[in-house]
Design a protein around this motif. Structure first.
Motif, mmCIF file in Angstrom:
data_model
loop_
_atom_site.group_PDB
_atom_site.id
_atom_site.type_symbol
_atom_site.label_atom_id
_atom_site.label_comp_id
_atom_site.label_asym_id
_atom_site.label_seq_id
_atom_site.Cartn_x
_atom_site.Cartn_y
_atom_site.Cartn_z
ATOM 1 N N TYR A 66 29.051 7.247 -17.154
ATOM 2 C CA TYR A 66 30.046 6.451 -16.434
ATOM 3 C C TYR A 66 30.942 5.636 -17.353
ATOM 4 N N LYS A 67 30.403 5.198 -18.493
ATOM 5 C CA LYS A 67 31.252 4.477 -19.452
ATOM 6 C C LYS A 67 31.995 5.422 -20.381
ATOM 7 N N GLY A 68 31.420 6.579 -20.666
ATOM 8 C CA GLY A 68 32.031 7.518 -21.614
ATOM 9 C C GLY A 68 33.004 8.497 -20.998
ATOM 10 N N LEU A 69 32.786 8.859 -19.743
ATOM 11 C CA LEU A 69 33.608 9.883 -19.096
ATOM 12 C C LEU A 69 35.097 9.555 -19.044
ATOM 13 N N PRO A 70 35.493 8.340 -18.729
ATOM 14 C CA PRO A 70 36.940 8.065 -18.694
ATOM 15 C C PRO A 70 37.639 8.362 -20.032
ATOM 16 N N LYS A 71 36.993 8.033 -21.137
ATOM 17 C CA LYS A 71 37.582 8.303 -22.453
ATOM 18 C C LYS A 71 37.577 9.801 -22.747
ATOM 19 N N LEU A 72 36.486 10.486 -22.402
ATOM 20 C CA LEU A 72 36.399 11.918 -22.650
ATOM 21 C C LEU A 72 37.471 12.679 -21.874
ATOM 22 N N LYS A 73 37.761 12.250 -20.647
ATOM 23 C CA LYS A 73 38.765 12.925 -19.820
ATOM 24 C C LYS A 73 40.152 12.897 -20.450
ATOM 25 N N GLU A 74 40.410 11.927 -21.323
ATOM 26 C CA GLU A 74 41.712 11.818 -21.982
ATOM 27 C C GLU A 74 41.872 12.813 -23.134
ATOM 28 N N LEU A 75 40.772 13.390 -23.604
ATOM 29 C CA LEU A 75 40.813 14.238 -24.788
ATOM 30 C C LEU A 75 41.274 15.654 -24.466
ATOM 31 N N LYS A 76 42.108 16.195 -25.329
ATOM 32 C CA LYS A 76 42.578 17.571 -25.178
ATOM 33 C C LYS A 76 41.393 18.518 -25.285
ATOM 34 N N GLY A 77 41.293 19.426 -24.333
ATOM 35 C CA GLY A 77 40.256 20.446 -24.368
ATOM 36 C C GLY A 77 38.921 20.023 -23.789
ATOM 37 N N PHE A 78 38.819 18.792 -23.280
ATOM 38 C CA PHE A 78 37.563 18.365 -22.662
ATOM 39 C C PHE A 78 37.324 19.219 -21.419
ATOM 40 N N ALA A 79 36.183 19.912 -21.373
ATOM 41 C CA ALA A 79 35.901 20.827 -20.269
ATOM 42 C C ALA A 79 34.915 20.253 -19.264
ATOM 43 N N GLY A 80 34.136 19.261 -19.660
ATOM 44 C CA GLY A 80 33.205 18.677 -18.704
ATOM 45 C C GLY A 80 31.995 18.062 -19.368
ATOM 46 N N ILE A 81 31.242 17.386 -18.552
ATOM 47 C CA ILE A 81 29.998 16.768 -18.993
ATOM 48 C C ILE A 81 28.932 17.121 -17.973
ATOM 49 N N GLU A 82 27.751 17.410 -18.457
ATOM 50 C CA GLU A 82 26.649 17.798 -17.580
ATOM 51 C C GLU A 82 25.413 17.019 -18.004
ATOM 52 N N ARG A 83 24.666 16.556 -17.033
ATOM 53 C CA ARG A 83 23.415 15.865 -17.322
ATOM 54 C C ARG A 83 22.277 16.668 -16.734
ATOM 55 N N CYS A 84 21.223 16.841 -17.528
ATOM 56 C CA CYS A 84 20.004 17.490 -17.059
ATOM 57 C C CYS A 84 18.860 16.502 -17.223
ATOM 58 N N PHE A 85 18.029 16.394 -16.198
ATOM 59 C CA PHE A 85 16.889 15.487 -16.266
ATOM 60 C C PHE A 85 15.672 16.180 -15.671
ATOM 61 N N CYS A 86 14.595 16.243 -16.428
ATOM 62 C CA CYS A 86 13.345 16.823 -15.945
ATOM 63 C C CYS A 86 12.452 15.690 -15.460
ATOM 64 N N LYS A 87 12.204 15.677 -14.167
ATOM 65 C CA LYS A 87 11.393 14.607 -13.576
ATOM 66 C C LYS A 87 9.916 14.723 -13.948
ATOM 67 N N GLU A 88 9.489 15.913 -14.331
ATOM 68 C CA GLU A 88 8.087 16.096 -14.711
ATOM 69 C C GLU A 88 7.830 15.629 -16.147
ATOM 70 N N HIS A 89 8.678 16.081 -17.077
ATOM 71 C CA HIS A 89 8.467 15.769 -18.500
ATOM 72 C C HIS A 89 9.300 14.584 -18.987
ATOM 73 N N LEU A 90 10.163 14.068 -18.119
ATOM 74 C CA LEU A 90 11.022 12.924 -18.433
ATOM 75 C C LEU A 90 11.937 13.207 -19.627
ATOM 76 N N ASP A 91 12.440 14.447 -19.683
ATOM 77 C CA ASP A 91 13.432 14.842 -20.688
ATOM 78 C C ASP A 91 14.814 14.572 -20.122
ATOM 79 N N TYR A 92 15.653 13.952 -20.922
ATOM 80 C CA TYR A 92 17.023 13.612 -20.516
ATOM 81 C C TYR A 92 17.981 14.273 -21.486
#
Length: 160
Positions: A66-92
């Protein structure tokens, strides 16, 4: 016992492989060569860590996404951001993707430091007190991927 068997097999392969190379006259280079045949359409930078609980994962979302996305959206070629979270192993994991190698290099050379303070803050929440980074050549496959990958799936998307 299995480890010893595996090590023996590897030694045997090395001896046999060396004998085959010597017999055929081919020598292995001291420095292995790399073949870059995979086209670089997108490059993804992944940040990963362990968290203590789901609430900490949500705190990382707030800091990094939420704090980084606004700046990333301004960059040329930014295609997206994805978050993966495993609730079992607590991997982020957070994956930031750029179209093309040049856009990724521009991010790394000129803008990555702007995100660094967010990752320093996030590392204080991470259970391991550190965040690991890794870069990937990235392609999307599946019904939302579009292009050749999408066409190769045919009509029955449930089969994949």
């Amino acid at each position: 016992k299995r480890i010893l068997e595996f090590q023996s097999m590897l030694r045997l392969r090395g001896v046999v492989g060396g004998a085959i190379r010597r017999a055929s006259g081919s020598a292995r280079s001291a420095v292995p060569s790399r073949h870059f045949s995979m086209e670089i359409k997108q490059v993804a930078r992944m940040a990963s860590c362990k968290v203590a609980n789901e609430e900490d994962a949500e705190k990382l979302d707030e800091i990094i996404i939420y704090k980084g996305l606004p700046k990333l959206k301004e960059l040329k070629g930014f295609a997206g951001i994805e978050r993966c979270f495993c609730k079992e192993h607590l991997d982020y994991k957070v994956i930031v993707t750029f179209d093309g190698l040049n856009n990724f290099q521009n991010y790394m050379e000129n803008h990555e430091e702007e995100m660094e303070d967010k990752f320093v803050e996030a590392s204080k929440i991470a259970a391991s007190s550190s965040i690991d980074f890794q870069n990937f050549v990235s392609d999307k496959f599946g019904s939302r991927g579009g292009g050749t990958a999408y066409d190769a799936l045919g009509d029955d998307f449930t089969a994949y």
